[in-house]
Design a protein around this motif. Structure first.
Motif, PDB file in Angstrom:
ATOM      1  N   LEU A 116      27.635  46.122  30.590  1.00 57.05           N
ATOM      2  CA  LEU A 116      28.487  46.481  31.801  1.00 57.05           C
ATOM      3  C   LEU A 116      28.062  45.261  32.799  1.00 57.05           C
ATOM      4  N   ALA A 117      26.644  45.143  33.005  1.00 53.30           N
ATOM      5  CA  ALA A 117      26.306  44.036  34.134  1.00 53.30           C
ATOM      6  C   ALA A 117      26.984  42.736  33.741  1.00 53.30           C
ATOM      7  N   LEU A 118      26.996  42.268  32.610  1.00 53.07           N
ATOM      8  CA  LEU A 118      27.777  41.057  32.185  1.00 53.07           C
ATOM      9  C   LEU A 118      29.314  41.048  32.568  1.00 53.07           C
ATOM     10  N   VAL A 119      29.897  42.154  32.218  1.00 51.69           N
ATOM     11  CA  VAL A 119      31.400  42.336  32.469  1.00 51.69           C
ATOM     12  C   VAL A 119      31.564  42.460  33.921  1.00 51.69           C
ATOM     13  N   THR A 120      30.573  43.037  34.779  1.00 49.62           N
ATOM     14  CA  THR A 120      30.805  43.166  36.339  1.00 49.62           C
ATOM     15  C   THR A 120      30.398  42.083  36.949  1.00 49.62           C
ATOM     16  N   LEU A 121      29.431  40.970  36.190  1.00 46.47           N
ATOM     17  CA  LEU A 121      29.275  39.944  36.728  1.00 46.47           C
ATOM     18  C   LEU A 121      30.534  38.792  36.549  1.00 46.47           C
ATOM     19  N   LEU A 122      31.290  38.848  35.486  1.00 45.97           N
ATOM     20  CA  LEU A 122      32.358  38.096  35.408  1.00 45.97           C
ATOM     21  C   LEU A 122      33.642  38.328  36.078  1.00 45.97           C
ATOM     22  N   PHE A 123      33.521  39.857  36.296  1.00 47.75           N
ATOM     23  CA  PHE A 123      34.823  40.435  37.211  1.00 47.75           C
ATOM     24  C   PHE A 123      34.604  39.921  38.691  1.00 47.75           C
ATOM     25  N   ILE A 124      33.406  40.083  39.205  1.00 50.68           N
ATOM     26  CA  ILE A 124      33.211  39.440  40.576  1.00 50.68           C
ATOM     27  C   ILE A 124      33.065  38.352  40.727  1.00 50.68           C
ATOM     28  N   ALA A 125      32.795  37.381  39.806  1.00 54.17           N
ATOM     29  CA  ALA A 125      32.803  35.922  39.723  1.00 54.17           C
ATOM     30  C   ALA A 125      34.341  35.559  40.067  1.00 54.17           C
ATOM     31  N   PHE A 126      35.255  36.527  39.207  1.00 57.12           N
ATOM     32  CA  PHE A 126      36.709  36.218  39.374  1.00 57.12           C
ATOM     33  C   PHE A 126      37.238  36.411  40.707  1.00 57.12           C
ATOM     34  N   SER A 127      36.736  37.606  41.353  1.00 56.93           N
ATOM     35  CA  SER A 127      37.159  38.092  42.732  1.00 56.93           C
ATOM     36  C   SER A 127      36.711  37.104  43.617  1.00 56.93           C
ATOM     37  N   THR A 128      35.372  36.784  43.236  1.00 56.52           N
ATOM     38  CA  THR A 128      34.709  35.421  44.392  1.00 56.52           C
ATOM     39  C   THR A 128      35.478  34.340  44.606  1.00 56.52           C
ATOM     40  N   TYR A 129      35.989  33.795  43.452  1.00 54.99           N
ATOM     41  CA  TYR A 129      36.633  32.682  43.339  1.00 54.99           C
ATOM     42  C   TYR A 129      38.057  32.847  43.993  1.00 54.99           C
ATOM     43  N   MET A 130      38.794  33.893  43.739  1.00 58.63           N
ATOM     44  CA  MET A 130      40.026  34.150  44.443  1.00 58.63           C
ATOM     45  C   MET A 130      39.757  34.463  46.065  1.00 58.63           C
ATOM     46  N   GLY A 131      38.707  35.070  46.438  1.00 54.81           N
ATOM     47  CA  GLY A 131      38.502  35.315  47.548  1.00 54.81           C
ATOM     48  C   GLY A 131      38.253  34.042  48.517  1.00 54.81           C
ATOM     49  N   ILE A 132      37.311  33.341  47.976  1.00 56.68           N
ATOM     50  CA  ILE A 132      37.070  31.950  48.532  1.00 56.68           C
ATOM     51  C   ILE A 132      38.135  31.091  48.587  1.00 56.68           C
ATOM     52  N   ARG A 133      39.073  30.971  47.862  1.00 56.15           N
ATOM     53  CA  ARG A 133      40.461  30.152  47.808  1.00 56.15           C
ATOM     54  C   ARG A 133      41.299  30.750  48.789  1.00 56.15           C
TER      55      ARG A 133
END
Length: 773
Positions: free
Chosen positions: A29-46
């Motif tokens: 779950l930590a790995l899955v959470t890391l990937l989801f937060i990475a996607f959320s952060t990328y879209m947020g920074i954009r």
């Protein structure tokens, strides 16, 4: 109720099993959470970057006070900021809070009489409205943007599913090993009346209860890891490469979407339940008698000899038999470790090779300079480039990589022979020596004083060939081509015959296809005698020559003569009444620059942009390459964390496998001690078992990656890429990474064996023999 009660009792009774299973779920779950937060952060920074660049969804311009007052009262607007433009006109920067299926049609409803949007052409009136299309899309304000948001999320989720499937082999080990040790219990339950469906529900309830603990822990661990990865990436310099200091503060933030966290938790829960259900279905396919007798654990055929037995004697033979008794468990664990080692090694190697290929591409494409700048020149004054060149030299920011004045000339022969064309290349003093292999044989000052030239040629022209030409010619009588600018007034005053001699320089717009007449000119030929001062083979084909003749031009019938820029400026024939250069006939002279100090990049770029009346910044390779390199560095950091997580998942499952196996062999190990095996020999046997895990997974990973490398090598050879980039595939490169990983596996396995062994030794042999795990 019956199934839930048994599931809870087992979880409480077998705390170590439960702990390792929870660890497996949490790490996953930590790995899955890391990937989801990475996607959320990328879209947020954009989104934040789009807002920072233009802090509005759209800006209406050329407004009256009445129109602005009408906008302020519009309920669809979150904000309506008043802006006074430089010309004194009134504008409004607007943020909206409502969804509109067609954004353009909605814009037209604000001021219908202005027709801000053309539905037929799907265009906006750019003098009246400026739309921040990226911000509109990222805020999902119209149908198209919602479609793209779902499209992006779907693509990302498909990646997540494939990634989860790739890792499922590792995570399933926890449930597989846990259920394997209880097959006899499940067989007894079925004999006493439990239905197969109840057995499956016991295991699925167990998975659900363990998920209640493992999923929140995994999400919290993922949040912590995400923060660590984000800080590491930010400290790598990637933010500075893309944003200014002010933008970094406003844009570079960690974004955590609650919706995506819930989606990640649901994904993990479904994943765990599928694993538990699959394990239960495997168990009920066994007959109760087979489960009770546990026949799969019995050795059907005893091998007299084994490799471990030959190497380590009877302790190695016992270790080999112990692992062979649990073939499926051993194979699953080894496959899990092999995949992990491959992924860890592959991520590192692929990123390293990608970075090397990136740098090689820069070298092959001759992009190893920082700025490409066009110096604006007056077509009527061939020496007007000196102002821009002087500013560059005086700035102190740059070294000149390439600057070349070029002229076309030809050597006339008799009437029956074709003239020999030659290219005259004039280099500044700073770069003169670098254009020749071994430097110039004649000093720059000497060539300038004599007005002489070096016979040069691309590297396929040998020094002997140059020497032969030099013996035959000490000077060349040439005719140099030039151009004289013809103004409109001069052209209109010409006769028809004179106008026929005039040529047009026309620019064809590649987008619109329109033809634009830039200027008219007359071609002139000036006779000159060029003394030869020596010969030197060129270090590389001159960039200006490539631009004039094309990369694939055959230079065998072309003579290249290199002179000094100072000599060009002193030579009357070089510019008298003419342009002086055919190649840069578009009103600019190109110069390539290298920064003296990389830390002055922002200042140097600002200097070029501030003198926009003299320069055009054509290429910013330093900024582009810095972005590329820092992006690769950030990706390396991210994938480094990913590799650690993947390895951690595999090690957790291996530790679960080995420690559980040791605990379930407690009475067997006690029996071995009763017949004479010492504690040292027992530890030696377990170390050999661990060594078998590490060696087998290391060998499997080595063979797999070498086969993949061979396929890649053959593919690159077929497409001819190695001829361009040189040797890319190094078969020995992954071996250190693989065997370091295998050594880590061995150490973790040994620790997983020694800890339960040490605890067992605290009990008497009688208590160990009575143990029923």
């Amino acid at each position: 109720m019956f199934e839930r009660l048994l599931a809870l009792r087992y979880i409480k009774a077998q705390k170590r099993h439960s702990f390792f299973t929870v660890c497996s779920i949490a790490v996953a779950l930590a790995l899955v959470t890391l990937l989801f937060i990475a996607f959320s952060t990328y879209m947020g920074i954009r989104r934040d970057a789009a807002y920072y660049e233009k802090p509005y969804h759209f800006k209406l311009m050329q407004l009256t006070e009445e129109e602005f007052a009408q906008l302020e009262t519009n309920p669809d607007f979150t904000s309506c900021e008043r802006i006074t433009e430089a010309d004194g006109s009134l504008s409004a920067a607007i943020m909206i809070n409502t969804y509109h299926e067609d954004f353009g049609l909605y814009i037209n409803t604000i001021f219908p009489d202005k027709y801000l949007y053309s539905d037929l052409k799907e265009t906006y009136k750019e003098d009246l409205i400026d739309v921040n299309f990226e911000l509109v899309e990222l805020d999902r304000l119209d149908f198209a943007s919602k479609y793209y948001a779902v499209y992006r999320l779907a693509l990302f989720f498909i990646f997540i599913i494939f990634f989860v499937l790739a890792l499922r082999l590792m995570i399933d080990t926890a449930f597989e090993i846990s259920s394997k040790e209880r097959e006899r219990q499940y067989g007894i339950l079925q004999c006493t009346g439990a239905a197969p469906g109840q057995i499956v529900r016991i295991i699925t309830w167990e998975g659900l209860f363990l998920s209640i603990v493992g999923i929140p822990v995994g999400i919290l661990l993922g949040l912590g890891l995400s923060f660590g990865v984000f800080q590491a990436i930010r400290s790598s310099g990637v933010a500075e490469a893309f944003f200014t200091a002010e933008e970094i503060t406003a844009v570079m933030k960690l974004h955590c979407s609650p919706l995506l966290l819930v989606l990640g938790a649901v994904t993990g829960l479904v994943w765990v339940m599928i694993s538990a259900y699959g394990t239960g279905m495997r168990i009920i396919r066994m007959s109760p008698i087979q489960a009770i007798s546990n026949r799969e654990n019995k050795i059907r055929k005893v091998r007299r000899f084994s490799l471990l037995g030959l190497l380590f004697g009877w302790k190695g033979m016992l270790a080999a038999r112990n692992n062979r008794r649990q073939t499926k468990r051993f194979v699953v664990t080894v496959m899990s470790l092999t995949v992990s080692i491959l992924l860890v090694a592959s991520f590192s190697l692929v990123l390293r090779q990608a970075f090397a290929a990136f740098e090689k591409t820069v070298e092959v494409l001759d992009l190893d300079y920082d700025f490409g700048v066009n110096i604006k020149v007056d077509p009527a004054d061939p020496l007007s480039y000196k102002e821009g060149l002087g500013l560059i030299r005086e700035s102190g920011y740059f070294d000149i990589d390439t600057f070349t004045k070029t002229q076309l000339a030809y050597i006339p022969f008799d009437e029956d022979s074709e003239p020999l064309f030659c290219l005259l290349l004039y280099y500044p003093e700073e770069t003169f020596d670098s254009h020749f292999i071994g430097g110039s044989p004649v000093p720059y000052e000497t060539l300038t004083e004599q007005g002489s030239y070096l016979i040069t040629h691309p590297t396929n022209f040998t020094e002997q060939s140059l020497a032969d030409v030099l013996k035959k010619y000490t000077q060349f009588d040439v005719v140099v081509q030039g151009r004289t600018l013809v103004t409109d007034d001069a052209y209109n005053a010409m006769t028809a015959e004179e106008q026929a001699q005039v040529e047009d320089y026309v620019f064809d717009d590649p987008v619109t296809g329109e033809h634009a007449l830039l200027y008219r000119y007359l071609t002139e030929w000036t006779a000159a005698t060029l003394p030869v001062g020596g010969s030197a083979p060129a270090a590389k084909t001159d960039a200006q020559a490539k631009k004039f003749f094309g990369v694939s031009h055959d230079y065998s019938n072309m003579l290249l003569l290199a002179g000094t820029l100072d000599a060009y400026e002193n030579g009357a024939y070089a510019y008298a009444g003419s342009y002086g250069s055919l190649i840069n006939s578009d009103g600019t002279e190109n110069i390539r620059l290298v920064l003296r100090d990389d830390s002055t990049y922002e200042e140097a770029k600002a200097f070029l942009l501030a003198h926009d009346d003299v320069f055009e910044l054509d290429e910013d390779f330093f900024g582009d390459l810095r972005k590329g390199r820092t992006t690769v560095g950030a990706i390396q950091i991210g994938f480094g964390f990913l590799s650690v997580l993947i390895g951690l998942i595999a090690i957790v499952n291996m530790v679960n496998t080995i420690s559980t196996g040791m605990l379930n062999r407690k009475h067997e190990l006690a029996a071995l001690q009763c017949i004479g095996m010492t504690q040292g020999q027992l530890r030696a046997m377990t170390v050999i078992e661990c060594l078998q895990y590490a060696l087998t997974s290391g060998i499997a990973a080595t063979v797999t990656i070498e086969v993949l490398f061979l396929e890649m090598y053959l593919f690159l050879k077929v497409i001819g890429l190695e001829e361009v980039f040189g040797e890319i595939i190094h078969f020995t490169e992954p071996l250190p990474l693989i065997w370091i990983s295998a050594a880590v596996v061995f150490l973790a396995a040994a620790a997983a064996s020694f800890i339960p062994l040490q605890r067992m030794q605290k009990d008497s042999l009688t208590d160990q023999l009575r143990c029923v795990e």
